[in-house]
Design a protein around this motif. Structure first.
Motif: not given
Length: 815
Positions: A669, A676-678, A780-781, A667, A681, A671-672, A712
């Motif tokens: 993705s 951490g916002e996706v 990442p979050h 996976t 993805s 991220h901010n 990530y």
């Protein structure tokens, strides 16, 4: 046989008449630490400071200009043994041995033992043993002058220094990662052997005959007696006598392989009737390594094979683990080898400026499943190679080949490090090179003849790098031996040439046996070097620059880091940013080589350090893992995920160099970095066979804000990697928030809670990274991180690319 180790009561004295006043009488004998080197003994007596600290290396150079004498006494009484032999396992290096005032032997080679038959020369009662060491520097220069005069050579001569004329570890004369501490001393044990008969060599032999395995042993002995052998493995014992040849079913033995390193214990007993004369215990195995060099569409391969199975070699170069090798312990060897295994290494190259290592090293490598590439100890220079020197080196090679050939880990012999490339490319002023390749008689005649005689079937190459490109000037001026498409390659075009590690991706090396990027040692090591907290020091001050031997030019070295990372304000910043830059560099290099169909090996320069220094090592001198070490476990895993940015696309690759097919999903993705916002993805499924690599898809980052995004990737089995879209110095991270740390009273597992995206979180205890088994972590979050830690959690320090994080310790469970 009876062995008495003469380890107690040694004293030493400065025995030359020259030298400076060092605060004690030259006629005053001092207690020595044995086995040891003279620098260690001077330190233990308070005569010199530790040359590894501050800039004390400068102040101890006088030691190597002096001659030194050691003495001890021992008691002896006659017994039923007919023969007495004094055995010196290792004398470093120019030594004369006297027993009760009479000269009984000389040694001029650190790498081979000296034995002296003293039967009939021992006194009942007290005996005095003296060892007189001459200055290796002075003797080397005298031998050089005489050799040059004989061969009609004149000065200056590039890379034909005094070290070439003394058979000791060449790096002790100083290297681009080590100090000049030539030293001398009794670097291995001294013992009195008493026997009627003894074993002098046992060579375990085996041959695959299809359905059966043929097993026998070849032996050497002094005196009478017959041999009996027991081979003990994981399932059963096999026994035979003397020159007997036995055969066992092939499926009754287990082959040695890096992922299944089955070792056997071979016991050899020499006896007459009921009288046992001698016993030897050896570690052996059923291992048949080969080096494959075959023409193909890319040039000529360089690939290892174990028992018919091809191996993607993953590992590093090994240098002596301390400036004074007498002080390297068995535990130290074992710890370092298993550190390498823990990072998924399957090969270590013993570099040619160092040693034939101690048996403990090869024992550990055999047990851990790490193949050993063994250079003969010649490096980066010309060497005398007339008939006298060929005879000396033949004796050295014979002794060490016979000592090491039984170890199942031993994969390759190599004649030297970079000598052929040096001659071919005329390093330095070309007009100062000698008229021929001095040393060639050793590498093309003496050493291969010794390997063929004493270890036939094991691979040998005359030099590393080695290759014969048909192009006289291939790959931007790197010629012949280091061309890239042929043999192995030392890829120093990046560090010593173009500077930015991004150029690793232009290499077409078939096997990258040396490449690296330098970084600082840990803050804990700097604290020891300066004797206080170093964190806020200026990393440009003389002490820190002294402990950089790279020869790069300090500002150039700093500039390499600042291409990608912020300007360091102090030593704490410099440790962190330089280590991350090294990690990024080798991540880029390793992933390039593993993605490539043409490459079959990666040996990073280098695994370990000899002293506190800024170097290419990924473990510092105190065994603290650098950021690269923590990443290497992923980079050298059987299955590797690799992300390559190509403008607005992230290309996703997977490599499988394990022994089984794999099927998984990845996976990816975006991220901010602040929240951490996706942002996007995508899932990718893949199936890969053994020794396969493939691009499994692309992930678009079009339209995303470059400074604010982290990409990530995580597999279904938990392996993960990341890329920032921006250079770290240009990325926008949130202000560092506190992290919370917790550990149950009865566990070593530490839980860390982060409340924001956290990139490259480095955890330390008093500046040391070693207490943590997982470190330099990216998430990442917001979330939880688990690692093992031994130590006081209230003293944890934490920093990420966002900055230094306050640490809150709690005993309440987290997560």
């Amino acid at each position: 046989m009876e062995r008495t180790i003469l380890h107690a009561g040694w004293e030493f004295i400065q025995s030359s008449t020259e030298g400076k006043d060092i605060g004690y009488s030259k006629a005053e004998w001092l207690p020595a630490v044995v086995p040891g080197h003279v620098h260690l003994d001077l330190m233990s007596n308070g005569i010199i400071a530790d040359p590894h600290l501050q800039m004390h290396e400068i102040g101890v150079q006088w030691v190597d200009q002096e001659d030194w004498t050691y003495r001890t006494t021992f008691n002896w009484s006659p017994s039923d043994f007919k023969q007495q032999v004094l055995r010196f396992e290792g004398l470093d290096t120019i030594a004369t041995v006297l027993l009760n005032g009479t000269e009984i032997g000389k040694s001029d080679n650190m790498f081979i033992p000296l034995e002296v038959d003293v039967t009939g020369h021992l006194l009942e009662g007290k005996n005095e043993l003296r060892i007189e060491f001459k200055s290796a520097i002075k003797v080397g220069n005298e031998l050089r002058d005489a050799y040059f005069a004989k061969d009609g050579l004149s000065d200056p001569k590039e890379r034909f220094d005094e070290r070439a004329f003394v058979r000791k570890a060449q790096c002790m004369y100083g290297w681009d990662w080590g100090p000049r501490l030539v030293s001398c001393g009794i670097w291995k044990p001294v013992s009195l052997l008493e026997f009627n008969s003894r074993i002098t060599d046992v060579w375990f032999r085996w041959e695959d005959e299809g359905d059966t395995i043929k097993i026998w042993a070849e032996t050497e002995q002094e005196g009478a007696g017959e041999f009996a052998f027991t081979l003990e493995g994981p399932e059963h014992e096999i026994g035979w006598k003397g020159s007997e040849v036995i055969r066992v079913p092939k499926d009754s033995v287990s082959y040695w392989h890096p992922e299944d390193p089955t070792c056997y214990d071979l016991t050899a007993v020499l006896s007459e009737g009921d009288a046992v004369h001698d016993i030897q215990l050896l570690t052996v195995g059923f291992s048949s390594p080969k080096l494959l060099r075959e023409k193909d569409q890319w040039g000529e391969s360089f690939e290892f094979e174990i028992n018919g199975e091809k191996i993607w070699a993953r590992g590093a170069n090994w240098i002596p683990d301390y400036s004074f090798p007498s002080a390297i312990s068995v535990r130290q060897y074992e710890s370092k080898v298993w550190d390498a295994k823990g990072l998924n290494c399957n090969m270590l190259r013993i570099w040619g400026g160092g040693l034939y290592e101690a048996d403990a090293f090869y024992e550990a490598c055999s047990a851990a499943g790490i193949m050993v590439w063994q250079d003969f100890p010649f490096a980066c220079g010309y060497y005398p190679d007339d008939e006298e020197w060929q005879a000396k080196i033949a004796e050295e090679a014979k002794a060490n080949i016979k000592r090491l050939r039984n170890y199942p880990c031993l994969a390759l012999w190599c004649g030297n490090n970079e000598n052929h490339q040096m001659w071919e490319q005329k390093w330095g002023p070309a007009e100062n090179h000698p008229p021929r390749y001095y040393g060639e008689n050793l590498y093309f005649k003496t050493l291969p003849e010794a390997v063929n005689q004493f270890d036939p079937g094991r691979g040998y190459i005359s030099s590393s790098p080695i290759g014969t490109s048909p192009e006289p000037q291939a790959q931007g001026g790197w010629s012949g031996d280091n061309a890239g498409g042929y043999g192995d390659q030392h890829n120093w075009d990046v560090w010593h040439g173009r500077g930015d590690w991004r150029f690793y991706s232009e290499s077409n090396g078939r096997f990258s046996s040396e490449y690296g990027f330098a970084s600082s040692c840990s803050l804990a090591v700097w604290n020891e070097v300066v004797g206080r907290s170093a964190e806020k020091d200026n990393y440009r001050n003389p002490v820190y620059r002294w402990h950089d031997k790279t020869g790069k030019g300090y500002e150039t070295y700093v500039g390499y880091v600042e291409l990608h990372y912020p300007v360091s304000k102090n030593v704490g910043d410099w440790v962190y940013y330089s280590q991350l830059n090294q990690r990024d560099a080798l991540r880029h290099g390793v992933e390039h080589y593993r993605r490539a169909e043409f490459c079959r090996g990666s040996l990073i320069w280098q695994m370990n350090d000899i002293w506190p220094v800024q170097s290419w090592a990924y473990f510092d001198s105190a065994a603290n893992p650098k950021a690269l070490a923590y990443e290497l476990e992923r980079l050298y895993d059987d299955v590797l995920i690799s992300l390559v940015r190509n403008n607005d696309l992230i290309e996703v690759y997977v490599c499988n160099d394990g022994r089984e097919e794999v099927a998984d999903e990845v996976t990816v993705s975006a991220h901010n970095l602040q929240t951490g916002e996706v942002l996007a993805s995508k899932d990718f499924e893949f199936e890969l066979g053994v020794n396969q690599r493939a691009k499994i898809g692309e992930f678009s980052v079009h339209g995303l804000s470059v400074p604010d995004v982290i990409v990530y990737a995580q597999s279904g089995t938990g392996s993960s990697t990341f890329r920032l879209l921006a250079e770290p110095k240009n990325a926008r991270f949130p202000e560092p928030a506190p992290i919370t740390v917790s550990r149950a009273d009865d566990a070593d597992v530490v839980t860390i809670q982060v409340t924001q995206p956290t990139v490259d979180l480095m955890l330390t205890l008093n500046g040391a990274t070693r207490p943590f088994d997982m470190n330099v972590i990216t998430i990442p979050h917001a979330g939880f991180i688990h690692t093992m830690c031994e130590g006081d959690l209230t003293k944890i320090e934490a920093r990420s690319l966002a900055g230094v994080h306050p640490v809150i310790f709690t005993r309440s469970p987290l997560g």
